[in-house]
Write a protein that holds these residues in place. Structure first.
Motif, PDB file in Angstrom:
ATOM      1  N   LEU A   1       0.844  -1.194   0.000  1.00 19.62           N
ATOM      2  CA  LEU A   1       0.000   0.000   0.000  1.00 19.62           C
ATOM      3  C   LEU A   1       0.880   1.244   0.000  1.00 19.62           C
ATOM      4  CD1 LEU A   1      -2.597  -1.003   2.754  1.00 19.62           C
ATOM      5  CD2 LEU A   1      -2.867  -1.190   0.276  1.00 19.62           C
TER       6      LEU A   1
ATOM      7  N   ASN B   1      -0.719   4.458  -0.466  1.00 21.68           N
ATOM      8  CA  ASN B   1      -1.554   5.578  -0.024  1.00 21.68           C
ATOM      9  C   ASN B   1      -2.982   5.093   0.229  1.00 21.68           C
ATOM     10  OD1 ASN B   1      -2.773   5.362  -2.640  1.00 21.68           O
ATOM     11  ND2 ASN B   1      -1.073   6.562  -3.470  1.00 21.68           N
ATOM     12  N   THR B   2      -3.845   6.030   0.589  1.00 18.46           N
ATOM     13  CA  THR B   2      -5.230   5.653   0.896  1.00 18.46           C
ATOM     14  C   THR B   2      -5.981   5.162  -0.339  1.00 18.46           C
ATOM     15  OG1 THR B   2      -5.920   7.964   0.710  1.00 18.46           O
ATOM     16  CG2 THR B   2      -5.426   7.150   2.917  1.00 18.46           C
ATOM     17  N   ALA B   3      -5.644   5.673  -1.510  1.00 15.21           N
ATOM     18  CA  ALA B   3      -6.295   5.188  -2.735  1.00 15.21           C
ATOM     19  C   ALA B   3      -5.966   3.710  -2.952  1.00 15.21           C
ATOM     20  CB  ALA B   3      -5.866   6.022  -3.935  1.00 15.21           C
ATOM     21  N   ASP B   4      -4.708   3.336  -2.733  1.00 15.82           N
ATOM     22  CA  ASP B   4      -4.327   1.920  -2.823  1.00 15.82           C
ATOM     23  C   ASP B   4      -5.123   1.104  -1.818  1.00 15.82           C
ATOM     24  OD1 ASP B   4      -2.465   2.304  -4.829  1.00 15.82           O
ATOM     25  OD2 ASP B   4      -0.713   1.879  -3.571  1.00 15.82           O
ATOM     26  N   PHE B   5      -5.277   1.630  -0.596  1.00 13.47           N
ATOM     27  CA  PHE B   5      -6.011   0.894   0.431  1.00 13.47           C
ATOM     28  C   PHE B   5      -7.442   0.622  -0.016  1.00 13.47           C
ATOM     29  CE2 PHE B   5      -9.029   0.756   3.910  1.00 13.47           C
ATOM     30  CZ  PHE B   5      -8.593  -0.391   4.559  1.00 13.47           C
ATOM     31  N   GLU B   6      -8.120   1.625  -0.537  1.00 12.13           N
ATOM     32  CA  GLU B   6      -9.515   1.442  -0.973  1.00 12.13           C
ATOM     33  C   GLU B   6      -9.613   0.356  -2.044  1.00 12.13           C
ATOM     34  OE1 GLU B   6     -12.238   2.740   0.354  1.00 12.13           O
ATOM     35  OE2 GLU B   6     -11.077   3.926   1.778  1.00 12.13           O
ATOM     36  N   PHE B   7      -8.733   0.415  -3.025  1.00  9.35           N
ATOM     37  CA  PHE B   7      -8.728  -0.558  -4.112  1.00  9.35           C
ATOM     38  C   PHE B   7      -8.391  -1.960  -3.600  1.00  9.35           C
ATOM     39  CE2 PHE B   7      -6.306  -2.783  -7.477  1.00  9.35           C
ATOM     40  CZ  PHE B   7      -7.288  -2.871  -8.441  1.00  9.35           C
ATOM     41  N   GLU B   8      -7.305  -2.064  -2.847  1.00  6.59           N
ATOM     42  CA  GLU B   8      -6.836  -3.363  -2.360  1.00  6.59           C
ATOM     43  C   GLU B   8      -7.795  -3.978  -1.340  1.00  6.59           C
ATOM     44  OE1 GLU B   8      -4.418  -5.180  -3.458  1.00  6.59           O
ATOM     45  OE2 GLU B   8      -3.337  -3.752  -4.707  1.00  6.59           O
ATOM     46  N   ASN B   9      -8.431  -3.145  -0.531  1.00  4.74           N
ATOM     47  CA  ASN B   9      -9.387  -3.650   0.454  1.00  4.74           C
ATOM     48  C   ASN B   9     -10.571  -4.320  -0.238  1.00  4.74           C
ATOM     49  OD1 ASN B   9     -10.485  -4.022   3.123  1.00  4.74           O
ATOM     50  ND2 ASN B   9     -11.880  -2.341   2.657  1.00  4.74           N
ATOM     51  N   SER B  10     -11.055  -3.731  -1.316  1.00  2.00           N
ATOM     52  CA  SER B  10     -12.164  -4.345  -2.061  1.00  2.00           C
ATOM     53  C   SER B  10     -11.770  -5.707  -2.607  1.00  2.00           C
ATOM     54  CB  SER B  10     -12.583  -3.437  -3.228  1.00  2.00           C
ATOM     55  OG  SER B  10     -13.111  -2.242  -2.736  1.00  2.00           O
TER      56      SER B  10
ATOM     57  N   GLN C   1     -11.515  -8.234   0.314  1.00  2.00           N
ATOM     58  CA  GLN C   1     -12.831  -8.659   0.804  1.00  2.00           C
ATOM     59  C   GLN C   1     -13.458  -9.684  -0.137  1.00  2.00           C
ATOM     60  OE1 GLN C   1     -14.004  -7.882   3.825  1.00  2.00           O
ATOM     61  NE2 GLN C   1     -12.111  -6.744   4.100  1.00  2.00           N
TER      62      GLN C   1
END
Length: 156
Positions: free
Chosen positions: A89, A91-100, A103
């Motif tokens: 990760l 940044n936060t954009a990576d987190f949003e993408f990777e979290n999806s 899940q």
């Protein structure tokens, strides 16, 4: 054994990728660096070139195996007996993408856990996309990729 898969297109493999794998080594018994094959995409490097250059970077690390795969990453994990996915990760954009993705992977394979590692300070700005753009515009990528990758591209 704790086996992890670090999957990506790695076009090209960067210092940020290398740092992530090296920091993950104490966490796992084996790490597969899995180069995803997408025949519809034309990248900077061929799959064979990616495998060759990444193998050169990790030639002294017996716990790391570099392979290619097609299809779902989660299916590759099952094939090699990996219970962990390793993701970086920046940044936060990576987190949003990777979290999806993580899940959805849990729905498909609840036994496979995704581990996120944050990029180290000073490396978070590096992406393969930026490296490709700098390279295509005749800029130096020496501070963004391992020396083995830089040398290979200079001689290509």
């Amino acid at each position: 054994m704790k086996i992890a898969v670090f999957a990506g297109s790695f076009d090209p493999f960067t210092l940020a990728h290398q740092d992530l794998v090296e920091r993950a080594l104490p966490l796992f018994d084996k790490i597969y660096i899995a180069v995803g094959v997408n025949s519809a995409k034309q990248g900077l490097l061929t799959v064979e070139d990616k495998l060759y250059t990444i193998q050169a970077v990790f030639k002294d690390h017996p716990a790391i195996e570099i392979v290619s795969f097609e299809g779902l990453t989660i299916n590759f994990c099952k094939k090699v007996g990996a219970n962990f996915l390793l993701r970086g990760l920046r940044n936060t954009a990576d987190f949003e993408f990777e979290n999806s993705i993580a899940q959805n992977n849990l729905l498909l394979a609840p036994q496979i856990e995704t581990y996120f590692l944050m990029s180290r300070s000073g490396l978070a700005h590096i992406s393969s996309t930026i490296v490709r753009d700098v390279w295509k515009n005749k800029g130096s990528i020496a501070q963004m990729v391992p020396p083995e990758i830089d040398d290979f591209l200079k001689n290509k």
